[in-house]
Scaffold this active site. Sequence first.
Site, PDB file in Angstrom:
ATOM      1  N   HIS A 252     -16.696  16.296  35.737  1.00  0.00           N
ATOM      2  CA  HIS A 252     -15.241  16.527  35.749  1.00  0.00           C
ATOM      3  C   HIS A 252     -14.486  15.227  35.968  1.00  0.00           C
ATOM      4  O   HIS A 252     -14.882  14.398  36.786  1.00  0.00           O
ATOM      5  CB  HIS A 252     -14.935  17.524  36.875  1.00  0.00           C
ATOM      6  CG  HIS A 252     -13.531  17.985  36.911  1.00  0.00           C
ATOM      7  ND1 HIS A 252     -12.731  17.857  38.021  1.00  0.00           N
ATOM      8  CD2 HIS A 252     -12.763  18.581  35.963  1.00  0.00           C
ATOM      9  CE1 HIS A 252     -11.533  18.361  37.772  1.00  0.00           C
ATOM     10  NE2 HIS A 252     -11.536  18.807  36.538  1.00  0.00           N
TER      11      HIS A 252
ATOM     12  N   ASP B 222       1.388  16.127  31.988  1.00  0.00           N
ATOM     13  CA  ASP B 222       0.008  16.598  32.117  1.00  0.00           C
ATOM     14  C   ASP B 222       0.044  18.115  32.234  1.00  0.00           C
ATOM     15  O   ASP B 222       0.607  18.655  33.178  1.00  0.00           O
ATOM     16  CB  ASP B 222      -0.615  15.957  33.369  1.00  0.00           C
ATOM     17  CG  ASP B 222      -2.091  16.315  33.558  1.00  0.00           C
ATOM     18  OD1 ASP B 222      -2.592  17.179  32.828  1.00  0.00           O
ATOM     19  OD2 ASP B 222      -2.721  15.711  34.440  1.00  0.00           O
TER      20      ASP B 222
ATOM     21  N   ALA C  77      -2.053  22.065  31.471  1.00  0.00           N
ATOM     22  CA  ALA C  77      -3.125  22.921  30.990  1.00  0.00           C
ATOM     23  C   ALA C  77      -2.567  23.720  29.814  1.00  0.00           C
ATOM     24  O   ALA C  77      -1.350  23.882  29.684  1.00  0.00           O
ATOM     25  CB  ALA C  77      -3.592  23.861  32.090  1.00  0.00           C
TER      26      ALA C  77
ATOM     27  N   LYS D 110       0.123  29.898  19.898  1.00  0.00           N
ATOM     28  CA  LYS D 110       0.375  28.452  19.902  1.00  0.00           C
ATOM     29  C   LYS D 110      -0.512  27.763  20.934  1.00  0.00           C
ATOM     30  O   LYS D 110      -1.131  26.729  20.663  1.00  0.00           O
ATOM     31  CB  LYS D 110       1.849  28.176  20.175  1.00  0.00           C
ATOM     32  CG  LYS D 110       2.771  28.730  19.093  1.00  0.00           C
ATOM     33  CD  LYS D 110       4.234  28.492  19.424  1.00  0.00           C
ATOM     34  CE  LYS D 110       5.138  29.098  18.354  1.00  0.00           C
ATOM     35  NZ  LYS D 110       6.572  28.902  18.665  1.00  0.00           N
TER      36      LYS D 110
ATOM     37  N   GLY E 246       6.978  13.956  34.890  1.00  0.00           N
ATOM     38  CA  GLY E 246       6.445  12.975  35.815  1.00  0.00           C
ATOM     39  C   GLY E 246       7.403  12.598  36.928  1.00  0.00           C
ATOM     40  O   GLY E 246       6.997  11.978  37.923  1.00  0.00           O
TER      41      GLY E 246
END
Length: 350
Positions: free
Chosen positions: A116, A174, A176, A224, A306
């Site tokens: 990971h 960032d 998921a 999507k 961010g």
Amino acid sequence: MRVKPEKLKQLMMNKFIGAGMKEDHAAIMADILVWSDYKGIHSHGAVRVEYYTERIAKGGMNVDPKFEFQRTGPCTAVFEGDNGCGYVAASLAMEHAIEMAKEYGVGIVGIRNISHSGSIGYYSEMAAAEGLVSINMCQSDPMVVPYGGTEPFYGTNPIAFGAPTADERMVIFDMATTVQAWGKILVARSRKEPIPDTWAVDENGNPTTDSTRVNALVPIAGPKGYGLMMMVDVLSGIMLGVPFGRHVSSMYEDLSKGRCLGHIHIVIDPARFVPVEQFKKDMSQVLDELAQIRPASGFAKVYYPGERGMLRRQKYEEDGGIEIVDDIYRYLTSDDLHYNHYDHKNKFAE
């Protein structure tokens, strides 16, 4: 418990070194974990230390990997991770990608056979700090139903993007490719709380609000998100010759075995398309204009990707350290290496 970042890093390193990891590798891994906690991404910070330590101690993370960097073209390369620490491999591979991008305009490095690699936004920040744009992707173990399906097939398969500006700000996005992170399901289960019916499905593929009946997560925006997670798996899995789709290894199934995960860095020098100072100036202008938009009800402002992480870091610095859960701090300061909490567990670490 509030902990200074330097102390937190050393506590993490002590555990990794105690499990057999080289000091330089332990330092890189701890740096990135502290970065995650500093940004408020606690799901990828100190909470992970015991799991990693157990995997290292049981041989599932190679402590003496034979890393190999192989150029496959002017702008492309493969970094062989030999099932070593994903954090270290991804960091070294990003350094190579940055060098290639500066020389040729583009640097693409595929990383294969690693453990990971943590918060992939960290690697986007590495490139942005060098004035470069990047896209980063990696695999994760199957826990998401494909759109229209009932069985887990893909992982949360994150994507990160980074870009510099004309000042100290950096855009770091960032995400998921699922509606919600797996960690939020675990929190709800531990508290015996319901979840929104848009987060997950039961074993029949039906939406559920019962966190104890969750069988899989669902993609963002239906088909999507499903397409995006497939794209991530193609680029960081199939294209690198590592296990893909439902064949990606489980985080907990057997901590004595390497995970053989894939990860890819795509780094671009914006100066090959537009004068770099203009690019950075325009990026700063975008962020300034976003901040001027009248916020909707319930929002303080429009944040750029961010920005909230940067503000959390500033707040921790002002408050004198990173807030760490007491139980985790007690583990970090204990003489115990790990407590056999994770090996041969299911995706809920149960």
